[in-house]
Design a protein around this motif. Structure first.
Motif, PDB file in Angstrom:
ATOM      1  N   ASN A  85     -30.221 -46.440   4.678  1.00  0.00           N
ATOM      2  CA  ASN A  85     -30.432 -47.884   4.244  1.00  0.00           C
ATOM      3  C   ASN A  85     -31.556 -48.028   3.061  1.00  0.00           C
ATOM      4  O   ASN A  85     -32.486 -47.058   2.833  1.00  0.00           O
ATOM      5  CB  ASN A  85     -30.810 -48.821   5.242  1.00  0.00           C
ATOM      6  N   GLU A  91     -28.800 -53.985   5.207  1.00  0.00           N
ATOM      7  CA  GLU A  91     -27.731 -53.268   5.638  1.00  0.00           C
ATOM      8  C   GLU A  91     -28.017 -51.651   5.632  1.00  0.00           C
ATOM      9  O   GLU A  91     -28.922 -51.250   5.090  1.00  0.00           O
ATOM     10  CB  GLU A  91     -26.832 -53.352   4.126  1.00  0.00           C
ATOM     11  N   ILE A  93     -25.947 -48.090   5.763  1.00  0.00           N
ATOM     12  CA  ILE A  93     -24.548 -47.533   5.299  1.00  0.00           C
ATOM     13  C   ILE A  93     -24.472 -46.479   6.481  1.00  0.00           C
ATOM     14  O   ILE A  93     -25.180 -45.235   6.335  1.00  0.00           O
ATOM     15  CB  ILE A  93     -24.784 -47.025   3.919  1.00  0.00           C
ATOM     16  N   SER A 106     -20.175 -50.190   6.783  1.00  0.00           N
ATOM     17  CA  SER A 106     -21.511 -51.089   6.367  1.00  0.00           C
ATOM     18  C   SER A 106     -21.766 -51.784   7.832  1.00  0.00           C
ATOM     19  O   SER A 106     -20.994 -52.504   8.393  1.00  0.00           O
ATOM     20  CB  SER A 106     -21.396 -52.244   5.416  1.00  0.00           C
TER      21      SER A 106
END
Length: 158
Positions: A85, A91, A93, A106
């Motif tokens: 991130n 978010e 990933i 995500s």
């Protein structure tokens, strides 16, 4: 298909100063925290199979991106799941190893995709090498910094 790239800010952008400030200091004195979060803003984009994993609408720092890609690549090459991130956003990933493929998702957006592990590792290595080349061409002496050496082209793993 993978598209992974970055662009430097335009000279009139406030993010351009994240490159200019480094010219005024001894690069050996810059801390890892400052390299990762204060200097070298870029617009980065990672698109996999038409899924926008990293959007180029905002800025992230190039050193943080290169170090993240390097670390994630080493984990994936070892067959381990990973995630990354950026400080600017919430978010995360997630990357999950599924044989010779990597499933990506995500933590906040409703997308998911998968890609061949070797293809992703190659894209990560290319990005890391391009980041290193860009930094060392634009900032004299930065190649000797221990943080920058961590993602130098001669480093194995991603």
């Amino acid at each position: 298909m993978i598209e992974f790239s970055f662009t430097l800010p335009e000279p009139e952008s406030p993010w351009h100063t994240t490159w200019d400030r480094v010219q005024q200091v001894n690069t050996a004195d810059i801390s890892e925290m400052d390299l990762r979060y204060k200097h070298f803003g870029v617009r980065a984009q990672l698109t996999i199979n038409d899924v926008e994993v990293i959007s180029n609408r905002g800025f992230i720092t190039l050193v943080d991106l290169a170090l993240s890609v390097s670390w994630v690549g080493k984990c994936l090459a070892a067959g381990e799941d990973s995630a990354f991130n950026f400080t600017e956003g919430a978010e995360v990933i997630r990357l999950h190893v599924e044989g010779d493929r990597i499933a990506m998702s995500s933590s906040v957006k409703p997308w998911a995709t998968s890609v061949a592990r070797e293809q992703l590792l190659e894209a990560f290595a290319e990005l890391r090498n391009e980041a290193h080349a860009c930094l060392t061409a634009r900032v004299p002496g930065i190649a000797d910094h221990p943080v920058i050496r961590r993602f130098a082209p001669d480093q194995a793993g991603s």
